[in-house]
Scaffold this motif. Sequence first.
Motif, PDB file in Angstrom:
ATOM      1  N   TYR A 194       5.992  -7.408  -3.077  1.00  0.00           N
ATOM      2  CA  TYR A 194       5.615  -8.360  -2.035  1.00  0.00           C
ATOM      3  C   TYR A 194       4.094  -8.341  -1.895  1.00  0.00           C
ATOM      4  N   VAL A 195       3.487  -9.535  -1.842  1.00  0.00           N
ATOM      5  CA  VAL A 195       2.026  -9.616  -1.844  1.00  0.00           C
ATOM      6  C   VAL A 195       1.538 -10.607  -0.789  1.00  0.00           C
ATOM      7  N   GLN A 196       0.581 -10.149   0.015  1.00  0.00           N
ATOM      8  CA  GLN A 196      -0.173 -11.005   0.923  1.00  0.00           C
ATOM      9  C   GLN A 196      -1.596 -11.074   0.388  1.00  0.00           C
ATOM     10  N   VAL A 197      -2.217 -12.239   0.464  1.00  0.00           N
ATOM     11  CA  VAL A 197      -3.599 -12.417   0.020  1.00  0.00           C
ATOM     12  C   VAL A 197      -4.430 -12.820   1.225  1.00  0.00           C
ATOM     13  N   CYS A 198      -5.525 -12.084   1.451  1.00  0.00           N
ATOM     14  CA  CYS A 198      -6.401 -12.365   2.592  1.00  0.00           C
ATOM     15  C   CYS A 198      -7.846 -12.210   2.134  1.00  0.00           C
ATOM     16  N   TYR A 199      -8.606 -13.277   2.198  1.00  0.00           N
ATOM     17  CA  TYR A 199      -9.988 -13.267   1.736  1.00  0.00           C
ATOM     18  C   TYR A 199     -10.784 -12.152   2.417  1.00  0.00           C
ATOM     19  N   GLN A 200     -10.924 -12.201   3.716  1.00  0.00           N
ATOM     20  CA  GLN A 200     -11.640 -11.178   4.468  1.00  0.00           C
ATOM     21  C   GLN A 200     -10.692 -10.560   5.494  1.00  0.00           C
ATOM     22  N   LEU A 201     -10.248  -9.354   5.226  1.00  0.00           N
ATOM     23  CA  LEU A 201      -9.371  -8.647   6.149  1.00  0.00           C
ATOM     24  C   LEU A 201     -10.234  -7.928   7.173  1.00  0.00           C
ATOM     25  N   THR A 202      -9.947  -8.168   8.437  1.00  0.00           N
ATOM     26  CA  THR A 202     -10.707  -7.564   9.533  1.00  0.00           C
ATOM     27  C   THR A 202      -9.727  -6.954  10.532  1.00  0.00           C
ATOM     28  N   PRO A 203     -10.218  -6.119  11.433  1.00  0.00           N
ATOM     29  CA  PRO A 203      -9.308  -5.602  12.473  1.00  0.00           C
ATOM     30  C   PRO A 203      -8.645  -6.726  13.282  1.00  0.00           C
ATOM     31  N   GLU A 204      -9.319  -7.870  13.393  1.00  0.00           N
ATOM     32  CA  GLU A 204      -8.772  -8.983  14.167  1.00  0.00           C
ATOM     33  C   GLU A 204      -7.593  -9.666  13.474  1.00  0.00           C
ATOM     34  N   ASN A 205      -7.599  -9.748  12.146  1.00  0.00           N
ATOM     35  CA  ASN A 205      -6.499 -10.444  11.467  1.00  0.00           C
ATOM     36  C   ASN A 205      -5.564  -9.497  10.720  1.00  0.00           C
ATOM     37  N   LEU A 206      -5.793  -8.199  10.844  1.00  0.00           N
ATOM     38  CA  LEU A 206      -4.965  -7.212  10.141  1.00  0.00           C
ATOM     39  C   LEU A 206      -3.487  -7.332  10.511  1.00  0.00           C
TER      40      LEU A 206
ATOM     41  N   THR B  96      -7.295  -8.045  -0.658  1.00  0.00           N
ATOM     42  CA  THR B  96      -8.446  -8.584   0.062  1.00  0.00           C
ATOM     43  C   THR B  96      -9.730  -8.292  -0.694  1.00  0.00           C
ATOM     44  N   LEU B  97     -10.775  -9.021  -0.371  1.00  0.00           N
ATOM     45  CA  LEU B  97     -12.099  -8.728  -0.907  1.00  0.00           C
ATOM     46  C   LEU B  97     -12.881  -7.810   0.029  1.00  0.00           C
ATOM     47  N   SER B  98     -12.286  -7.428   1.155  1.00  0.00           N
ATOM     48  CA  SER B  98     -12.935  -6.530   2.117  1.00  0.00           C
ATOM     49  C   SER B  98     -12.784  -5.087   1.653  1.00  0.00           C
ATOM     50  N   ASP B  99     -13.831  -4.533   1.081  1.00  0.00           N
ATOM     51  CA  ASP B  99     -13.770  -3.170   0.553  1.00  0.00           C
ATOM     52  C   ASP B  99     -13.530  -2.116   1.628  1.00  0.00           C
ATOM     53  N   LEU B 100     -13.971  -2.377   2.839  1.00  0.00           N
ATOM     54  CA  LEU B 100     -13.846  -1.373   3.896  1.00  0.00           C
ATOM     55  C   LEU B 100     -12.446  -1.319   4.495  1.00  0.00           C
ATOM     56  N   MET B 101     -11.609  -2.276   4.157  1.00  0.00           N
ATOM     57  CA  MET B 101     -10.275  -2.339   4.751  1.00  0.00           C
ATOM     58  C   MET B 101      -9.195  -1.970   3.732  1.00  0.00           C
ATOM     59  N   THR B 102      -9.407  -0.937   2.947  1.00  0.00           N
ATOM     60  CA  THR B 102      -8.378  -0.515   2.006  1.00  0.00           C
ATOM     61  C   THR B 102      -7.659   0.704   2.569  1.00  0.00           C
ATOM     62  N   GLY B 103      -6.507   1.003   2.043  1.00  0.00           N
ATOM     63  CA  GLY B 103      -5.755   2.165   2.514  1.00  0.00           C
ATOM     64  C   GLY B 103      -4.270   1.889   2.542  1.00  0.00           C
ATOM     65  N   ASP B 104      -3.612   2.511   3.511  1.00  0.00           N
ATOM     66  CA  ASP B 104      -2.160   2.431   3.601  1.00  0.00           C
ATOM     67  C   ASP B 104      -1.776   2.360   5.071  1.00  0.00           C
ATOM     68  N   ILE B 105      -0.954   1.376   5.430  1.00  0.00           N
ATOM     69  CA  ILE B 105      -0.459   1.234   6.802  1.00  0.00           C
ATOM     70  C   ILE B 105       1.058   1.186   6.734  1.00  0.00           C
ATOM     71  N   GLU B 106       1.701   2.254   7.182  1.00  0.00           N
ATOM     72  CA  GLU B 106       3.164   2.313   7.208  1.00  0.00           C
ATOM     73  C   GLU B 106       3.771   1.949   5.855  1.00  0.00           C
ATOM     74  N   GLY B 107       3.174   2.432   4.789  1.00  0.00           N
ATOM     75  CA  GLY B 107       3.683   2.178   3.451  1.00  0.00           C
ATOM     76  C   GLY B 107       3.209   0.878   2.828  1.00  0.00           C
ATOM     77  N   ILE B 108       2.477   0.080   3.565  1.00  0.00           N
ATOM     78  CA  ILE B 108       1.914  -1.165   3.041  1.00  0.00           C
ATOM     79  C   ILE B 108       0.516  -0.847   2.521  1.00  0.00           C
ATOM     80  N   LYS B 109       0.315  -1.058   1.221  1.00  0.00           N
ATOM     81  CA  LYS B 109      -0.977  -0.731   0.619  1.00  0.00           C
ATOM     82  C   LYS B 109      -1.938  -1.895   0.782  1.00  0.00           C
TER      83      LYS B 109
END
Length: 196
Positions: free
Chosen positions: A136-148, A168-181
Motif C-alpha cells: 500500500y502506497v501513499q504519495v505526498c510531495y511535502q509531508l509536514t506535521p500538519e498533513n501527516l 515524500t520528498l521531505s527528508d526530515l519526515m522519514t521513519g516509522d509510525i505504527e508500522g507505516i514506513k
Amino acid sequence: MRDTELLNRIIQFIFDNVGSTFSAKNISDFLKSQGRKLGVETIYNYLGYLENAFVIERVKRFDLKGRKYLETQEKIYAADVGIRNSVLGYRPTDIAGILENLVYLNLRQKGFSVSVGKSGTSEVDFVASKDGAVLYVQVCYQLTPENLEREVSPLRQIKDNYPKLVLTLSDLMTGDIEGIKIRNLIDFLVEPITTY
C-alpha cells in the motif's frame, strides 16, 4: 479519427488532471464549457484509443473493505510524463500529480498490478500486488506535521499486515509510525523491489 482538435482537448484535460479521480462526465462537462458537445460513449472510445496508443493508463479503484473493483471514478495517468509536459509545459504547481504519476509508473515497471484503494471515504493512492503480496502506497510531495495524519490515516484503516508506505520528498519526515514506513520518494524509485 477525424476530429484531432477534439482529441487534443481531451488529452489536455486528462494531462491537466493526472492523479485525480475521473469520470467521462467530467470530460463531457469540460468540453461543454468550451462549446463542444460530446457523448459519454464517444469519450470512452477516445480514452480507449489513447490507452491502446500507450499515451495514458487507466487505473481502477479497489474497495479495500468489500475486496472488489469499483466501476466508477477510476484514475488516469500519463504513460510518459515527458509527453505530458510537452503537451502542457512544465508547471511547478503540478508537482504532486507528477510525483504520483511517477510512482505509479515505477510500480508498474517493477512488475506490480496497480489499483487505487478506497476505504470508506478515504483513498489509498496505490494498492500494488505482485505474486500474492500487496504493498500500500501513499504519495505526498511535502509531508509536514500538519498533513501527516491525513496521509497516514487511510493506511491505518487497513487491518492486514502487508507493507504500508508513505513516500515524500521531505527528508526530515522519514521513519516509522505504527508500522507505516515513511520513505524518501527518490530512494523508493531507484531501489529494487526486495527492500520493502
